[in-house]
Scaffold this active site. Structure first.
Site, mmCIF file in Angstrom:
data_model
loop_
_atom_site.group_PDB
_atom_site.id
_atom_site.type_symbol
_atom_site.label_atom_id
_atom_site.label_comp_id
_atom_site.label_asym_id
_atom_site.label_seq_id
_atom_site.Cartn_x
_atom_site.Cartn_y
_atom_site.Cartn_z
ATOM 1 N N GLU A 1 -4.936 3.137 6.362
ATOM 2 C CA GLU A 1 -4.888 3.448 4.678
ATOM 3 C C GLU A 1 -5.339 4.326 4.277
ATOM 4 O O GLU A 1 -5.015 4.812 3.395
ATOM 5 C CB GLU A 1 -5.085 1.898 4.452
ATOM 6 C CG GLU A 1 -5.075 1.453 2.926
ATOM 7 C CD GLU A 1 -5.216 0.129 2.682
ATOM 8 O OE1 GLU A 1 -5.306 -0.770 2.876
ATOM 9 O OE2 GLU A 1 -6.277 0.362 1.519
ATOM 10 N N ARG B 1 0.654 -1.190 0.239
ATOM 11 C CA ARG B 1 0.248 -0.118 -0.033
ATOM 12 C C ARG B 1 0.999 1.179 -0.348
ATOM 13 O O ARG B 1 0.635 2.321 0.949
ATOM 14 C CB ARG B 1 -0.765 0.100 1.102
ATOM 15 C CG ARG B 1 -1.789 -0.586 1.127
ATOM 16 C CD ARG B 1 -2.855 -1.295 -0.186
ATOM 17 N NE ARG B 1 -3.961 -2.393 -0.005
ATOM 18 C CZ ARG B 1 -3.549 -3.808 -0.539
ATOM 19 N NH1 ARG B 1 -2.236 -3.748 -0.500
ATOM 20 N NH2 ARG B 1 -4.328 -4.999 -0.128
ATOM 21 N N SER C 1 -10.523 -1.140 3.387
ATOM 22 C CA SER C 1 -9.598 -1.369 5.132
ATOM 23 C C SER C 1 -9.702 0.498 5.720
ATOM 24 O O SER C 1 -8.991 0.724 4.527
ATOM 25 C CB SER C 1 -8.797 -2.183 4.698
ATOM 26 O OG SER C 1 -9.533 -3.360 3.801
HETATM 27 C C1 LIG Z 1 -15.316 -0.847 -0.625
HETATM 28 C C2 LIG Z 1 -14.165 -0.731 -0.746
HETATM 29 C C3 LIG Z 1 -12.808 -1.761 -0.847
HETATM 30 C C4 LIG Z 1 -12.457 -1.530 -1.852
HETATM 31 N N1 LIG Z 1 -10.839 -2.585 -1.351
HETATM 32 C C5 LIG Z 1 -9.363 -2.343 -2.046
HETATM 33 C C6 LIG Z 1 -8.579 -2.791 -2.034
HETATM 34 O O1 LIG Z 1 -9.242 -4.727 -1.740
HETATM 35 N N2 LIG Z 1 -7.911 -2.744 -1.822
HETATM 36 C C7 LIG Z 1 -6.690 -1.654 -2.330
HETATM 37 O O2 LIG Z 1 -6.008 -1.916 -2.312
HETATM 38 N N3 LIG Z 1 -8.182 -0.328 -1.491
HETATM 39 C C8 LIG Z 1 -9.675 -1.135 -1.599
HETATM 40 N N4 LIG Z 1 -9.386 0.351 -1.398
HETATM 41 C C9 LIG Z 1 -9.236 1.966 -1.223
HETATM 42 C C10 LIG Z 1 -9.669 2.066 -2.883
HETATM 43 O O3 LIG Z 1 -10.693 1.603 -3.626
HETATM 44 C C11 LIG Z 1 -7.979 1.961 -3.692
HETATM 45 O O4 LIG Z 1 -7.711 2.890 -2.447
HETATM 46 C C12 LIG Z 1 -8.331 3.028 -5.047
HETATM 47 O O5 LIG Z 1 -6.832 3.188 -5.626
HETATM 48 C C13 LIG Z 1 -8.952 4.806 -4.999
HETATM 49 O O6 LIG Z 1 -9.169 5.429 -5.722
HETATM 50 P P1 LIG Z 1 -9.970 7.172 -6.371
HETATM 51 O O7 LIG Z 1 -9.775 7.238 -7.492
HETATM 52 O O8 LIG Z 1 -11.070 6.777 -5.391
HETATM 53 O O9 LIG Z 1 -8.515 7.776 -4.806
HETATM 54 P P2 LIG Z 1 -8.826 8.713 -4.144
HETATM 55 O O10 LIG Z 1 -10.032 8.606 -3.419
HETATM 56 O O11 LIG Z 1 -10.012 9.966 -5.103
HETATM 57 O O12 LIG Z 1 -7.339 9.719 -4.159
HETATM 58 C C14 LIG Z 1 -6.781 8.512 -3.517
HETATM 59 C C15 LIG Z 1 -5.232 9.690 -3.083
HETATM 60 O O13 LIG Z 1 -4.664 9.562 -4.612
HETATM 61 C C16 LIG Z 1 -4.318 10.946 -4.800
HETATM 62 N N5 LIG Z 1 -4.883 10.693 -5.894
HETATM 63 C C17 LIG Z 1 -6.125 10.184 -7.077
HETATM 64 N N6 LIG Z 1 -6.130 10.334 -8.035
HETATM 65 C C18 LIG Z 1 -4.883 10.322 -8.752
HETATM 66 C C19 LIG Z 1 -3.918 11.598 -9.648
HETATM 67 N N7 LIG Z 1 -4.648 10.780 -11.026
HETATM 68 N N8 LIG Z 1 -2.580 11.418 -9.664
HETATM 69 C C20 LIG Z 1 -2.051 11.320 -8.676
HETATM 70 N N9 LIG Z 1 -2.715 11.367 -7.028
HETATM 71 C C21 LIG Z 1 -3.798 11.236 -7.374
HETATM 72 C C22 LIG Z 1 -5.468 11.680 -4.343
HETATM 73 O O14 LIG Z 1 -5.069 12.883 -3.620
HETATM 74 C C23 LIG Z 1 -5.950 10.964 -2.871
HETATM 75 O O15 LIG Z 1 -4.691 11.465 -1.702
HETATM 76 C C24 LIG Z 1 -11.333 0.025 -1.016
HETATM 77 C C25 LIG Z 1 -12.118 1.234 -0.348
HETATM 78 C C26 LIG Z 1 -13.590 0.882 -0.677
HETATM 79 C C27 LIG Z 1 -14.840 2.092 -1.183
#
Ligand SMILES: Cc1cc2nc3c(=O)[nH]c(=O)nc-3n(C[C@H](O)[C@H](O)[C@H](O)COP(=O)(O)OP(=O)(O)OC[C@H]3O[C@@H](n4cnc5c(N)ncnc54)[C@H](O)[C@@H]3O)c2cc1C
Length: 337
Positions: free
Chosen positions: A333, A162, A237
């Site tokens: 996380e 992570r 998580s």
């Molecule tokens: C129900 C649920 C289950 C999940 N299960 C998992 C799992 O099994 N494994 C896992 O690893 N994660 C899991 N996650 C966490 C999440 O889905 C991941 O971390 C995902 O990659 C976040 O993507 P996002 O686009 O929503 O990020 P955001 O929440 O929009 O952003 C996260 C961070 O990244 C930055 N960011 C966003 N886009 C960019 C970009 N283009 N360039 C640079 N920085 C950027 C943001 O500023 C922020 O700091 C889960 C979440 C939920 C709600």
């Protein structure tokens, strides 16, 4: 492309927290992104993908740039492998399903993870024994400061559990605009060894699963275990599984011989944070508008009107209690904003 003031982010974070962005803009092309960055040089910026890995504890006093770049294509093929490029704003799960439809292997164990493709390298997302570092070739990222494009290859991303360069040295410096993955076209490396995948496949008498069957099994397991953010706000998580030195672990294990653990190297052990939280009695507990999910101690939930601060307070209570009982510090996380 319109910059909006005082914009509600409630629909842009899976916790469903009400918080406002001072300014908000969605960008649909690299040209738009460059223009926004150039025209708002002195303004603080915050990059938003799908909002599924953040806890908003206050309004964001910045220009929030929502990355909505779309498109995916095959860029190179060999007999057994294919290189696929996706723009950052593609939904991750839809992208995974598309690769499976093409019979491209490697991402199936990460089905149904929320969020966007462009964010996957940020925390090296992973599930069921696979992480994106296993198939990630490179990503293109735009410098927020001078709009130059830099390509980061796999080793330059410094992927860890992570973790990546984008959470450390390159934090807040780059916007990831596209990602390239190397996937299998033939001789797929099906991995059903982790979690309950084999058991789930056995219920359907499947012994030699296809990519689609593995993906379906992962989807079924995730749906049965994790709350759907559309029904109950959450960010997956909330905590990472702590990694501790074996020498420290052995002392703790003497006091708690029932403790679950996985050896990850000769000197380090990973302890499941969910187990620690459950032992500390938090599983299923509710504190006002928020709480800990009844089936998944790692998942903090918003019952409807929680503030980010309420959820943060619960997370601190959990961290302190775990430390008092086990002497282990667990880290968030989720990105706390
Ligand atoms: C129900 C649920 C289950 C999940 N299960 C998992 C799992 O099994 N494994 C896992 O690893 N994660 C899991 N996650 C966490 C999440 O889905 C991941 O971390 C995902 O990659 C976040 O993507 P996002 O686009 O929503 O990020 P955001 O929440 O929009 O952003 C996260 C961070 O990244 C930055 N960011 C966003 N886009 C960019 C970009 N283009 N360039 C640079 N920085 C950027 C943001 O500023 C922020 O700091 C889960 C979440 C939920 C709600």
């Amino acid at each position: 492309m319109e910059i909006q003031n005082n914009f509600s982010l409630k629909k842009h974070n899976t916790f469903g927290i009400e918080a406002k962005a001072k300014q908000f803009v969605a960008v649909h092309s690299i040209a738009e992104l460059k223009t926004v960055l150039k025209e708002n040089k002195s303004q603080k910026k915050f990059i938003l993908g799908g909002g599924s890995n953040m806890l908003l504890t206050k309004d964001i006093d910045a220009l929030v740039i929502h990355i909505d770049l779309k498109g995916r294509k095959v860029i190179k093929e060999e007999a057994d492998f294919v290189w696929v490029e996706s723009q950052a704003g593609e939904n991750w799960h839809e992208f995974v399903l598309w690769t499976i439809e093409q019979n491209f292997g490697g991402l199936e164990n990460m089905s149904l993870i929320p969020g966007n493709v462009g964010t996957t390298p940020v925390q090296n997302i992973g599930a069921y024994g696979t992480e994106i570092k296993d198939t990630f070739v490179s990503c293109e990222a735009l410098s927020i400061d001078n709009q130059e494009i830099k390509t980061f290859n796999n080793s330059e991303c410094h992927f860890g559990y992570r973790e990546s360069v984008f959470k450390n040295e390159a934090k807040n410096l780059y916007i990831i605009t596209s990602v390239v993955f190397k996937l299998t076209k033939a001789n797929h490396k099906i991995n059903t060894s982790y979690g309950d995948i084999t058991a789930e496949l056995a219920t359907k008498n499947i012994t030699k699963p296809t990519l689609k069957e593995v993906s379906d099994a992962v989807i079924a397991i995730r749906k049965s275990k994790l709350p759907d953010p559309k029904e109950l706000g959450n960010s997956g998580s909330f905590f990472k599984n702590p990694i501790i030195l074996k020498t420290d672990f052995e002392k703790i294990y003497q006091k708690f011989p029932e403790m679950k653990f996985y050896e990850i190297s000769e000197t380090e052990v990973k302890v499941p944070a969910g187990w620690l939280i459950e032992q500390a009695g938090f599983k299923g507990k509710r504190f006002g508008n928020a709480g800990i999910h009844k089936n998944q101690a790692l998942v903090l939930v918003n019952y409807g009107n929680a503030t980010g601060q309420e959820i943060l307070d619960i997370s601190k209570n959990i961290q302190d209690t775990i430390y008092q009982i086990f002497g282990i510090r667990i880290e968030a996380e989720v990105n706390v904003i």
